[in-house]
Write a protein that holds these residues in place. Structure first.
Motif, short mmCIF file in Angstrom:
data_model
loop_
_atom_site.label_atom_id
_atom_site.label_comp_id
_atom_site.label_asym_id
_atom_site.label_seq_id
_atom_site.Cartn_x
_atom_site.Cartn_y
_atom_site.Cartn_z
N UNK A 274 0.84 -1.19 0.00
CA UNK A 274 0.00 0.00 0.00
C UNK A 274 0.88 1.24 0.00
N UNK A 275 0.51 2.23 -0.82
CA UNK A 275 1.34 3.44 -0.93
C UNK A 275 0.49 4.63 -1.34
N UNK A 276 1.14 5.79 -1.42
CA UNK A 276 0.50 7.02 -1.86
C UNK A 276 1.42 7.76 -2.81
N UNK A 277 1.70 9.04 -2.52
CA UNK A 277 2.71 9.87 -3.18
C UNK A 277 2.27 10.44 -4.53
N UNK A 278 1.57 9.68 -5.36
CA UNK A 278 1.29 10.11 -6.72
C UNK A 278 0.00 10.90 -6.86
N UNK A 279 -0.84 10.92 -5.82
CA UNK A 279 -2.17 11.52 -5.89
C UNK A 279 -2.98 10.86 -7.02
N UNK A 280 -2.78 9.57 -7.16
CA UNK A 280 -3.44 8.82 -8.23
C UNK A 280 -3.82 7.45 -7.70
N UNK A 281 -5.08 7.06 -7.88
CA UNK A 281 -5.55 5.76 -7.43
C UNK A 281 -5.17 4.68 -8.43
N UNK A 282 -4.85 3.50 -7.88
CA UNK A 282 -4.44 2.40 -8.76
C UNK A 282 -4.46 1.11 -7.96
N UNK A 283 -4.83 0.02 -8.61
CA UNK A 283 -4.71 -1.31 -8.02
C UNK A 283 -4.30 -2.29 -9.12
N UNK A 284 -3.37 -3.16 -8.81
CA UNK A 284 -2.90 -4.15 -9.77
C UNK A 284 -1.88 -5.04 -9.09
N UNK A 285 -1.21 -5.89 -9.88
CA UNK A 285 -0.18 -6.72 -9.27
C UNK A 285 1.20 -6.40 -9.82
N UNK A 286 2.22 -7.01 -9.23
CA UNK A 286 3.61 -6.65 -9.53
C UNK A 286 4.24 -7.53 -10.60
N UNK A 287 3.45 -8.37 -11.24
CA UNK A 287 4.00 -9.39 -12.13
C UNK A 287 4.74 -8.81 -13.32
N UNK A 288 4.23 -7.72 -13.89
CA UNK A 288 4.87 -7.16 -15.09
C UNK A 288 6.22 -6.53 -14.78
N UNK A 289 6.34 -5.87 -13.66
CA UNK A 289 7.58 -5.15 -13.34
C UNK A 289 8.64 -6.08 -12.74
N UNK A 290 8.22 -7.01 -11.88
CA UNK A 290 9.17 -7.86 -11.16
C UNK A 290 9.00 -9.30 -11.64
N UNK A 291 9.98 -9.81 -12.35
CA UNK A 291 9.90 -11.15 -12.90
C UNK A 291 10.38 -12.16 -11.86
N UNK A 292 9.53 -12.38 -10.86
CA UNK A 292 9.85 -13.31 -9.79
C UNK A 292 8.97 -14.54 -9.97
N UNK A 293 9.59 -15.69 -10.09
CA UNK A 293 8.86 -16.92 -10.39
C UNK A 293 7.79 -17.21 -9.35
#
Length: 278
Positions: free
Chosen positions: A184-203
């Motif tokens: 969970x985070x903030x900083x961008x003043x922008x709402x978003x939900x998703x997963x980390x699969x595209x950015x982090x290629x962890x099996x």
């Protein structure tokens, strides 16, 4: 089931006062298990801004997991910025920069990513990650593991790469080992939900990322004031995004997203799959 109210980027000093009472009343009606505040409580880290933030937070239910943001470090006072970067935050908000809430269903860990040397950018270090690992390592498998920072570990489409927390890849490798479910985070003043699969290629691992917009600041950056309500079950997380309705002068549900965990991978699901129990 556990319920988190996720507020971020309050920015007292640049607050829309009209929103404070309706937001407080709604949070009480939701009756969350934990109130999470992911940083930037103030606009310019002034004592009076921290006092206003603390007074308003005291009107919300507890427990509360609060972390600082880059705006909670002085920008223009160089001495205070480098020698006493979070002194006012610790005096008025909390002196615990690594707050923790754990019960038999969730573990919510706050992590300070605000740094003096990179005022806008954030960073997580090895010692912080090791502490997260030690806290989570001994928990039962069914406990949903949540990490709260101000700066995000993943980004919505169109965001600048510089907004990503520094040393994110190092941290994510450890998060995969200890099974962190939700970031969970903030900083961008922008709402978003998703997963980390595209950015982090962890099996066989993908955490869920939930980003909050600004709950009360006048600096909306093109998005209405908003906050999240996150409902957590062992293999299912539902994210309700509430946005400010300027006509009716209240926060309304604007979107609901649902995610399920298969193994150690969180992914969005549709209503058909949920109804089938998949």
């Amino acid at each position: 089931m556990r319920t988190l109210v996720h507020l971020s980027d309050l920015h007292f000093g640049r607050v829309d006062q009209e929103l404070l009472d309706p937001l407080r009343e709604l949070v009480h009606r939701i009756a969350p298990t934990v109130v999470v505040v992911s940083g930037d409580l103030t606009q310019r880290a002034k004592s009076e801004q921290f006092e206003e933030a603390r007074a308003w937070l005291d009107t919300l239910p507890g427990p509360q997991i609060i972390v600082p943001g880059n705006h909670d470090i002085s920008l223009y006072n160089v001495f205070r910025r480098f020698v006493l970067p979070l002194e006012r935050y610790k005096r008025h908000i909390t002196d615990d920069l690594d707050p923790v809430y754990i019960d038999d269903e969730i573990a919510v860990l706050g992590v300070n990513t605000a740094r003096s040397l990179t005022w806008k950018d954030g960073r997580v270090n090895k010692e912080q990650v090791e502490k997260i690992c030690a806290t989570l390592a001994g928990l039962p498998e069914g406990v949903t593991r949540v990490v709260v920072t101000h700066h995000p570990f993943d980004l919505p489409e169109g965001a600048q790469e510089d907004d990503l927390v520094d040393r994110a890849h190092m941290a994510m490798d450890v998060f995969a080992d200890v099974g962190v479910d939700l970031l969970m985070a903030g900083h961008l003043h922008q709402s978003h939900a998703g997963n980390t699969q595209a950015r982090y290629k962890i099996s066989e691992y993908a955490a869920l990322v939930v980003q909050a917009g600004t709950a009360t600041s006048t600096r909306g950056r093109g998005e209405v004031n908003s906050f999240n309500v996150i409902r957590i079950e062992p293999r299912k997380i539902e994210v309700d995004r509430y946005g400010w309705d300027a006509v009716h002068k209240q926060f309304q549900i604007m979107a609901t997203e649902k995610f399920m965990r298969s193994g150690n991978v969180w992914a969005e699901v549709n209503e058909g799959l949920l109804a089938a129990g998949i």
